[in-house]
Design a protein around this motif. Structure first.
Motif, PDB file in Angstrom:
ATOM      1  N   GLY A   1       0.971  -1.116   0.154  1.00 10.95           N
ATOM      2  CA  GLY A   1       0.137   0.107  -0.116  1.00 10.95           C
ATOM      3  C   GLY A   1       0.925   1.267  -0.034  1.00 10.95           C
ATOM      4  O   GLY A   1       2.028   1.319  -0.382  1.00 10.95           O
ATOM      5  N   TYR A   2       0.165   2.477   0.554  1.00 17.13           N
ATOM      6  CA  TYR A   2       1.044   3.663   0.445  1.00 17.13           C
ATOM      7  C   TYR A   2       1.015   4.263   1.962  1.00 17.13           C
ATOM      8  O   TYR A   2       0.177   3.856   2.708  1.00 17.13           O
ATOM      9  CB  TYR A   2       0.437   4.665  -0.504  1.00 17.13           C
ATOM     10  CG  TYR A   2       0.559   4.201  -1.974  1.00 17.13           C
ATOM     11  CD1 TYR A   2       1.791   4.515  -2.529  1.00 17.13           C
ATOM     12  CD2 TYR A   2      -0.424   3.344  -2.613  1.00 17.13           C
ATOM     13  CE1 TYR A   2       1.941   3.937  -3.846  1.00 17.13           C
ATOM     14  CE2 TYR A   2      -0.171   2.896  -3.887  1.00 17.13           C
ATOM     15  CZ  TYR A   2       0.833   3.322  -4.526  1.00 17.13           C
ATOM     16  OH  TYR A   2       1.166   2.852  -5.806  1.00 17.13           O
ATOM     17  N   VAL A   3       1.939   4.951   2.132  1.00 19.41           N
ATOM     18  CA  VAL A   3       2.140   5.932   3.512  1.00 19.41           C
ATOM     19  C   VAL A   3       2.308   7.597   2.950  1.00 19.41           C
ATOM     20  O   VAL A   3       2.765   7.689   2.106  1.00 19.41           O
ATOM     21  CB  VAL A   3       2.988   5.468   4.262  1.00 19.41           C
ATOM     22  CG1 VAL A   3       4.279   5.487   3.629  1.00 19.41           C
ATOM     23  CG2 VAL A   3       2.876   6.091   5.772  1.00 19.41           C
ATOM     24  N   VAL A   4       1.788   8.252   3.597  1.00 18.89           N
ATOM     25  CA  VAL A   4       1.828   9.898   3.396  1.00 18.89           C
ATOM     26  C   VAL A   4       3.281  10.030   4.149  1.00 18.89           C
ATOM     27  O   VAL A   4       3.607   9.932   5.034  1.00 18.89           O
ATOM     28  CB  VAL A   4       0.989  10.663   4.185  1.00 18.89           C
ATOM     29  CG1 VAL A   4       1.344  11.948   4.023  1.00 18.89           C
ATOM     30  CG2 VAL A   4      -0.289  10.351   3.343  1.00 18.89           C
ATOM     31  N   LYS A   5       4.415  10.521   3.247  1.00 18.56           N
ATOM     32  CA  LYS A   5       5.647  10.671   3.560  1.00 18.56           C
ATOM     33  C   LYS A   5       6.001  12.391   4.047  1.00 18.56           C
ATOM     34  O   LYS A   5       6.843  12.253   4.667  1.00 18.56           O
ATOM     35  CB  LYS A   5       6.611  10.251   2.562  1.00 18.56           C
ATOM     36  CG  LYS A   5       8.112  10.422   2.869  1.00 18.56           C
ATOM     37  CD  LYS A   5       8.639   9.329   2.078  1.00 18.56           C
ATOM     38  CE  LYS A   5      10.169   9.531   2.466  1.00 18.56           C
ATOM     39  NZ  LYS A   5      10.796   8.362   2.993  1.00 18.56           N
ATOM     40  N   ALA A   6       5.267  13.256   3.132  1.00 15.44           N
ATOM     41  CA  ALA A   6       5.644  14.577   3.316  1.00 15.44           C
ATOM     42  C   ALA A   6       4.380  15.312   2.897  1.00 15.44           C
ATOM     43  O   ALA A   6       3.572  14.674   1.995  1.00 15.44           O
ATOM     44  CB  ALA A   6       6.879  14.999   2.456  1.00 15.44           C
ATOM     45  N   GLY A   7       4.409  16.535   3.300  1.00 14.04           N
ATOM     46  CA  GLY A   7       3.086  17.433   2.693  1.00 14.04           C
ATOM     47  C   GLY A   7       3.409  18.698   3.201  1.00 14.04           C
ATOM     48  O   GLY A   7       4.086  19.173   4.162  1.00 14.04           O
TER      49      GLY A   7
END
Length: 113
Positions: free
Chosen positions: A34-40
């Protein structure tokens, strides 16, 4: 749609009048799949306080936009309301996983990505 010079992400005049802002987040592949939020552009705390309830109730599908880079996701906010979610073409077909990563990021309690 004439764009306003020196505006973030080339915002048009109608969007500026309506108070619409596009906030970008970067996703990365998670170790468990899956995916994960790394930066924003939003801090995890701001994402949690401003958008936690709205993301839980968001029933739409993210739109694939060709101008976004490889693993970018964009949230379109009108003042404090979530209007749309956009994802990069590389994430097309993985909309559910991208939204799950976004909702998981909104539930984080730590202060850093």
């Amino acid at each position: 749609r004439p764009e306003i010079p020196d505006e973030r992400h080339g915002r048009c005049e109608a969007c500026a009048r309506a108070g619409r802002v596009a906030v970008r987040l970067r996703l990365a592949a998670a170790r468990a799949g899956g995916y994960v939020v790394k930066a924003g552009e939003l801090s995890p705390r701001a994402l949690r306080t401003k958008l936690h309830a709205q993301l839980g109730g968001f029933g739409g599908r993210p739109a694939v936009k060709p101008f976004l880079q490889l693993h970018d996701m964009e949230l379109v906010l009108a003042r404090d309301r979530l209007e749309a979610v956009r994802i990069a073409p590389a994430l097309g077909g993985h909309e559910d996983e991208a939204m799950a990563a976004l909702r998981a990021a909104a539930e984080r309690t730590d202060a850093a990505w």
